[in-house]
Structures are given as structure tokens and as C-alpha cells.
Design a protein around this motif. Structure first.
Motif, short mmCIF file in Angstrom:
data_model
loop_
_atom_site.label_atom_id
_atom_site.label_comp_id
_atom_site.label_asym_id
_atom_site.label_seq_id
_atom_site.Cartn_x
_atom_site.Cartn_y
_atom_site.Cartn_z
N SER A 103 -16.13 26.47 -8.22
CA SER A 103 -14.85 26.18 -8.85
C SER A 103 -14.76 24.69 -9.18
O SER A 103 -14.98 23.83 -8.32
CB SER A 103 -13.70 26.57 -7.92
N ASP A 104 -14.46 24.37 -10.42
CA ASP A 104 -14.30 22.98 -10.81
C ASP A 104 -13.17 22.32 -10.01
O ASP A 104 -13.25 21.17 -9.64
CB ASP A 104 -14.01 22.92 -12.31
N TRP A 105 -12.13 23.06 -9.76
CA TRP A 105 -10.99 22.56 -8.97
C TRP A 105 -11.42 22.27 -7.54
O TRP A 105 -11.07 21.23 -6.97
CB TRP A 105 -9.87 23.57 -9.02
N ALA A 106 -12.20 23.16 -6.95
CA ALA A 106 -12.66 22.96 -5.56
C ALA A 106 -13.54 21.72 -5.46
O ALA A 106 -13.43 20.94 -4.51
CB ALA A 106 -13.41 24.19 -5.07
N THR A 107 -14.41 21.54 -6.43
CA THR A 107 -15.27 20.35 -6.44
C THR A 107 -14.43 19.09 -6.59
O THR A 107 -14.66 18.09 -5.91
CB THR A 107 -16.29 20.44 -7.60
N TYR A 108 -13.45 19.16 -7.46
CA TYR A 108 -12.56 18.03 -7.68
C TYR A 108 -11.82 17.65 -6.39
O TYR A 108 -11.76 16.47 -6.02
CB TYR A 108 -11.56 18.38 -8.78
N ASP B 274 5.32 29.56 -7.95
CA ASP B 274 4.67 30.81 -7.57
C ASP B 274 3.15 30.69 -7.59
O ASP B 274 2.44 31.68 -7.68
CB ASP B 274 5.10 31.94 -8.52
N PHE B 275 2.67 29.45 -7.50
CA PHE B 275 1.23 29.24 -7.64
C PHE B 275 0.78 28.11 -6.72
O PHE B 275 1.31 26.99 -6.80
CB PHE B 275 0.88 28.92 -9.09
N ASP B 276 -0.17 28.38 -5.84
CA ASP B 276 -0.72 27.37 -4.94
C ASP B 276 -2.23 27.34 -5.13
O ASP B 276 -2.93 28.28 -4.75
CB ASP B 276 -0.38 27.70 -3.48
N PRO B 277 -2.78 26.28 -5.73
CA PRO B 277 -4.21 26.23 -6.01
C PRO B 277 -5.07 25.89 -4.80
O PRO B 277 -6.31 25.96 -4.87
CB PRO B 277 -4.32 25.13 -7.06
N LEU C 171 0.86 -1.19 0.00
CA LEU C 171 0.00 0.00 0.00
C LEU C 171 0.89 1.24 0.00
O LEU C 171 1.59 1.52 0.97
CB LEU C 171 -0.91 0.00 1.23
N LEU C 172 0.87 1.96 -1.11
CA LEU C 172 1.69 3.15 -1.29
C LEU C 172 0.85 4.39 -0.94
O LEU C 172 -0.16 4.66 -1.60
CB LEU C 172 2.19 3.23 -2.73
N ILE C 173 1.26 5.13 0.07
CA ILE C 173 0.48 6.27 0.57
C ILE C 173 1.27 7.56 0.36
O ILE C 173 2.42 7.67 0.77
CB ILE C 173 0.16 6.11 2.07
N ARG C 174 0.62 8.53 -0.25
CA ARG C 174 1.22 9.84 -0.46
C ARG C 174 0.36 10.92 0.16
O ARG C 174 -0.87 10.79 0.23
CB ARG C 174 1.37 10.11 -1.96
N ASN C 175 0.98 11.97 0.62
CA ASN C 175 0.26 13.14 1.13
C ASN C 175 -0.89 13.47 0.18
O ASN C 175 -0.67 13.62 -1.03
CB ASN C 175 1.26 14.31 1.20
N PRO C 176 -2.13 13.56 0.68
CA PRO C 176 -3.27 13.77 -0.22
C PRO C 176 -3.17 15.04 -1.05
O PRO C 176 -3.66 15.09 -2.19
CB PRO C 176 -4.48 13.81 0.73
N ARG C 177 -2.55 16.07 -0.51
CA ARG C 177 -2.39 17.30 -1.29
C ARG C 177 -1.62 17.02 -2.57
O ARG C 177 -2.04 17.38 -3.67
CB ARG C 177 -1.65 18.37 -0.48
N ASP C 178 -0.47 16.36 -2.43
CA ASP C 178 0.38 16.11 -3.58
C ASP C 178 -0.22 15.06 -4.52
O ASP C 178 -0.08 15.16 -5.73
CB ASP C 178 1.77 15.65 -3.11
N ALA C 179 -0.88 14.04 -3.94
CA ALA C 179 -1.47 13.00 -4.77
C ALA C 179 -2.62 13.54 -5.62
O ALA C 179 -2.72 13.26 -6.81
CB ALA C 179 -1.96 11.85 -3.89
N ILE C 180 -3.49 14.33 -5.00
CA ILE C 180 -4.64 14.89 -5.72
C ILE C 180 -4.16 15.85 -6.80
O ILE C 180 -4.67 15.85 -7.93
CB ILE C 180 -5.59 15.58 -4.73
N LEU C 181 -3.16 16.66 -6.48
CA LEU C 181 -2.62 17.59 -7.47
C LEU C 181 -1.96 16.84 -8.62
O LEU C 181 -2.12 17.20 -9.79
CB LEU C 181 -1.62 18.53 -6.80
N ALA C 182 -1.22 15.77 -8.30
CA ALA C 182 -0.55 14.99 -9.34
C ALA C 182 -1.56 14.35 -10.29
O ALA C 182 -1.36 14.33 -11.50
CB ALA C 182 0.33 13.91 -8.70
N ASP C 183 -2.65 13.84 -9.74
CA ASP C 183 -3.63 13.21 -10.61
C ASP C 183 -4.40 14.25 -11.43
O ASP C 183 -4.80 13.97 -12.56
CB ASP C 183 -4.61 12.36 -9.79
N PHE C 184 -4.61 15.43 -10.87
CA PHE C 184 -5.22 16.52 -11.64
C PHE C 184 -4.32 16.88 -12.83
O PHE C 184 -4.79 17.10 -13.95
CB PHE C 184 -5.42 17.73 -10.74
#
Length: 288
Positions: A175-180, A254-257, A137-150
Motif C-alpha cells: 500500500s502506498d499509504w502504508a509505506t508513506y 466514516d473512514f479511518d485509513p 517547537l510545535l508538536i502535533r499528534n503524529p497520526r493527525d500530522a501525517i494525515l494532514a500532510d498527506f
């Protein structure tokens, strides 16, 4: 039928045939994976990077009676870990999906799910047919995982989504991103919850961040779990070639969504999964 229409029909057939070939060969950079749905436009790229393997890839002979799942939420580094395992062992890794881009870029055993491969990639929950006898089971910080898949949805396995993708609106003026993020955060938690609470076999837990920081030691721990022995030369070669072509390099500095509310939700869910991991390790006497 006139000669003009015959030529036109032949041109259409040739164009469709060429387009199919391009779609199959280019999704590392620009097309949607075949195993996910997605409604976002993707641009194709003709660039085809080469993979330098430490040894020629092969199937496991004889096949193992134990099929091991390589489980993760999308965007958690599953492809990179498969690459590392193939480098150090020379044995192909499989997948429950058929990703044509990966198949022609170093993973010829896509859609192979039996004991002839070292591990089998999945983003699903534990199957009801008990196909897998063990799991990593490979676990990654959800912030980085969700952004990577986006990013993957918009630009393939190693591309980066344009900033404009984070600003698109839905009909409900949300926001489509917020819903995602909201939907995928629930999915991220659910993936780990189902495996940690419902899978009957042994699970080896790997944190992506640890894999990045201590690649050799973490990879060795996985090999020990798989009961697979490699030489020092094998490991040294894998470490020399550990970057490969499957890690997304370009990132906006320079960008944090993510908004403060998103960060609060991410941390709450991440802590719940951490508690699940701690409980699993305590009850199963494991200390990954």
C-alpha cells in the motif's frame, strides 16, 4: 514562418503564461507546495479566499538581532500559528521556503529569514550555521500530522485527499499509504529529536492540541517567550478572527485509513517523543 504558425506560437505562450499565474495563486486548495517534493497529481482551484487582518502587516522595525525558528513536522499547524501571530502582533512571519500560494494569501514575507520577521517557519533540522538563536517547537499528534500532510500533498493546504488516494498500490504490491506512514513516522520522530537534543538555544514547546483547546493562553505564552507585548484589544481581535482560512475543515467521519499495526507504531513513537520533551523540560527547567 507562416501567419498560422505565428498565431499558434502566440497561443502557446499565452497559455503557458496563464498556467504559471494559476499555479502561483491557487495552491491553498489544489497544488503542491513549492517547498516539498511529491509524486501525486493535484487539481488546481481558482478560489481565492480573503484574509481579514486586525492591522496592516509590517516588518519588525528595527529588525531583531535574534532570529526565532518556528519549527514543526509538516501538517502540524505551522501555517495557522503563523496566522495567529500575525493577527495579534501585525508583524509578518517568514519562512525558509518560498510558497507562492501562501505569499499571495496572507504571508508576504515568504522566504524572508532574518530578524525583520517575528518568526521563521522551518520543517528542517537545526542549521549548522547557527542561524536561529531560539526556537518554538510545535508538536502535533503524529497520526493527525501525517494525515494532514498527506491531504496537503493531494489537495493543497486546506483540502482533503480523496479516499482513493489511500488505496493506490506500488509496484511491490504494498500500500502506498502504508509505506508513506512508515517513512513519515520516522521523519516525525527525527524532526523533534534533532531539535530537542541538538539545538543549543532556548526552545519553547507548544502542543498543537493545546493551541486548539486553549488558544489565547497558549498564544500569550508564545508572545512571552518572544518578549513581545500586545494589548488586550490586539488579543481580542486575534481571537475573534482566530479561525482564518488555513485550517482544514472537511474530514471523513466514516473512514479511518490507519490500521491497528499503524496505530501501535504511532503510539510507540509518540511516547518516545513525549519522553524527550519531559527530559528537555526537566533539564532546562521549563514547564511549557
Amino acid at each position: 514562418m507562416s501567419r498560422r504558425w505565428i498565431f499558434l506560437l502566440a497561443a502557446i505562450v499565452a497559455t503557458v503564461h496563464f498556467s504559471i499565474i494559476i499555479v502561483m495563486l491557487s495552491p491553498l486548495y489544489g497544488a503542491k507546495n513549492s517547498y516539498y517534493g511529491g509524486s501525486y497529481a493535484n487539481r488546481l482551484s481558482l478560489r481565492q479566499p480573503n484574509v481579514n487582518w486586525c492591522k496592516e502587516l509590517r516588518f519588525r522595525i528595527p529588525p531583531s538581532n535574534s532570529v526565532v525558528a518556528l519549527v514543526s513536522y509538516p501538517g502540524s499547524g505551522n501555517t495557522w500559528l503563523r496566522y495567529l501571530l500575525q493577527q495579534v502582533t501585525g508583524i509578518m512571519t517568514g519562512s525558509i521556503y518560498m510558497d507562492y500560494g501562501l505569499r499571495v494569501h496572507g504571508f508576504p514575507a515568504e522566504n524572508v529569514t532574518n530578524g525583520s520577521v517575528l518568526v521563521v517557519k522551518t520543517h528542517e533540522g537545526p542549521p549548522s550555521d547557527h542561524k536561529f538563536q531560539a526556537a518554538i517547537l510545535l508538536i502535533r499528534n503524529p497520526r493527525d500530522a501525517i494525515l494532514a500532510d498527506f491531504n496537503r500533498i493531494h489537495k493543497g493546504h486546506i483540502g482533503t485527499a480523496p479516499k482513493s488516494a489511500f488505496k493506490r498500490k506500488t509496484r511491490e504490491h504494498k500500500s502506498d499509504w502504508a509505506t508513506y506512514v512508515s517513512i513519515e513516522l520516522r521523519s516525525w520522530e527525527s524532526t523533534h529529536k534533532h531539535w530537542l537534543n541538538n539545538f543549543p538555544g532556548p526552545i519553547h514547546i507548544v502542543f498543537y492540541e493545546t493551541l486548539v483547546d486553549r488558544t489565547r493562553q497558549t498564544l500569550q505564552g508564545i508572545l512571552d517567550f518572544l518578549n513581545h507585548t500586545v494589548t488586550e484589544e490586539d488579543m481580542n481581535c486575534a481571537m475573534y478572527n482566530k479561525e482564518g482560512i488555513y485550517r482544514r475543515r472537511k474530514k471523513y467521519r466514516d473512514f479511518d485509513p490507519f490500521t491497528p499495526n499503524m496505530y501501535a507504531a504511532l503510539e510507540t513513537v509518540r511516547n518516545r517523543v513525549r519522553d524527550m520533551v519531559t527530559d528537555y523540560q526537566r533539564t532546562h527547567n521549563r514547564t511549557e
